[in-house]
Design an enzyme around this catalytic site. Structure first.
Site: not given
Ligand code: PA5
Length: 444
Positions: A286, A307, A421
């Site tokens: 990310e 394996h 989303k």
């Molecule tokens: O790193 C990030 O920002 C995302 O992975 C969020 O943690 C994830 O989408 C969850 O978001 P939220 O904490 O707003 O529900």
């Protein structure tokens, strides 16, 4: 403490190229240090280890003790992505492999996770378990609006409200300080809340209440984890060519940019680190996978996956390098016995610790993979415990910041996460998405 060994890359890279990338990593380090780069409003994680107040830990322990007094034996931690992976990684790394199956009274409740998928079957089966237990829940969402945890929480909340008179005391929310649906609901219902700091992104949040509360509830020593992270914070504050975060960031970017190694595989030889791989993949994927750039993070557990994935790593397209999380010492001891018949021909190992076989498998694999064209970075800790895990968390976070800046991206945003989303909301006919629903239907 965490140490980096780059010897497994030396036959692949030229010394001059490595020097060049160390220079680039130092420049990236300066950006992170001076906090003048992209995403610099998300650097709150940098000083969490040294600045976490004792009062926060005490608040978490108070909830643990209150729930213990109520006889709570199951805590459902609801969250996804950065609001989930750090806690799961820590709890799985520190737990007995067979904690669930071992008999005897448990000092701490079992922690299970929800809201990290939209599988109906998963939730239905979770509720089968919930129905047999004395349950409480921690719902974690920084935005307070993420669909997966919101769906799971709606179901858990309804169950808890129906089945317990003290329902509001069995729900804790970890969310934004002032905004979002979860914050509004918590205020309305009187839930105890903890704050995800504004300046800490989800994937950097394991040492905020997002990780701290579930780790405390599961019975682990968060003070020691923070102390390990704080020592790493101190070590990485030294600007030098031998700073392990500089070494790691320089080498992985060199392998990517000059040798075309587009895939990095995080390798562990202990199944307890499976979720370290999951946490690390989110952190690096990310942070770096944007602007059509980035190393694709993958993970394997050896010897298990030798394996299955071993063939490809040894012999397939030469696009990867490995980062092995080397654990120097086993916490437990099992010695291989001698057998008079020796039908399995293992007597040559009699008297040896199983971990010796694991270490030799690791060394043999390292040599084989290097011979097969796979460079290997080694990140070592002495043993799995809270202290070293805290150090590992901080090391990988800091090195990720340096690495992202070296790559030329903003390591602290995640614009790409929104695309699915929008489509999902349109397909679910969420109010306000009518236009998109129409457009998407025409495509299908
Ligand atoms: O790193 C990030 O920002 C995302 O992975 C969020 O943690 C994830 O989408 C969850 O978001 P939220 O904490 O707003 O529900």
């Amino acid at each position: 403490m965490v140490r980096v060994d780059l010897k497994g890359c030396s036959s692949f890279v030229k010394a001059a190229d490595y020097k060049e990338y160390v220079g680039k990593a130092l420049a990236a380090y300066d950006v992170l240090d001076k906090e003048n780069g992209l995403g610099n409003d998300f650097l709150g994680w940098k000083h969490l280890p040294s600045q976490t107040p004792e009062s926060l830990i005490k608040d978490c322990e108070a909830i643990r003790d209150e729930w213990k007094a109520k006889g709570v034996n199951l805590v459902v931690v609801i969250g996804i992505g950065g609001s989930y992976l750090g806690a799961r990684c820590a709890i799985e790394a520190l737990s007995h492999n067979f904690a669930k199956q071992l008999s005897g009274a448990k000092e701490y409740p079992e922690v299970v996770f929800a809201g990290n998928n939209l599988s109906e079957e998963y939730l239905a089966e979770l509720m089968d378990l919930v129905a047999q237990r004395n349950v409480a829940t921690v719902v974690i969402s920084k935005s307070g609006t993420t669909t997966e945890p919101a769906v799971a929480f709606r179901i858990l909340k309804e169950y808890i409200e129906k089945n317990y008179d003290d329902s509001a005391n069995r729900i804790v929310a970890i969310t934004d300080a002032s905004k979002g649906a979860l914050k509004t609901l918590s205020t309305q219902e009187g839930y105890k809340t903890f704050v995800v700091p504004d300046n800490v992104g989800g994937r950097y949040s394991v040492l905020t209440p997002v990780g701290i509360l579930p780790i405390v509830l599961a019975g682990f020593d968060i003070r020691t984890m923070l102390a390990g992270a704080a020592e790493m914070e101190k070590a990485l504050a030294v600007r030098s060519e031998t700073n392990p975060a500089i070494e790691y960031a320089a080498m992985r970017n060199l392998l990517y940019s000059k040798l075309g190694k587009k895939i990095e595989i995080l390798v562990s030889y202990n199944p307890k680190f499976q979720y370290l791989g999951e946490w690390w993949k989110q952190l690096y994927g990310e942070s770096e996978g944007k602007d059509k750039k980035g190393i694709f993070p993958a993970s394997v557990n050896f010897t298990t996956d030798l394996h299955s994935m071993g063939q490809f790593i040894q012999d397939g397209d030469r696009v990867m390098f490995e980062t092995v999380v080397n654990i120097e010492k086993s916490n437990r001891s099992v010695v291989i016995g001698s057998d008079p018949q020796n039908l399995d021909q293992l007597n040559y190992l009699a008297g040896q610790h199983v971990e010796h076989c694991n270490a030799m498998a690791q060394l043999g694999t390292k040599l084989a993979h290097i011979d097969g064209g796979v460079p290997q970075v080694e990140v070592s800790i002495e043993e799995i415990n809270e202290y070293n895990l805290g150090g590992l968390f901080y090391f990988f976070e800091f090195a990720c910041g340096v690495s992202g800046y070296l790559l030329g991206v903003n390591p602290f945003n995640q614009p790409g996460v929104e695309a699915y989303k929008k489509n999902m909301f349109a397909l679910l006919e969420r109010p306000g998405y009518e236009e998109q629903t129409k457009a998407i239907r025409e495509r299908l």
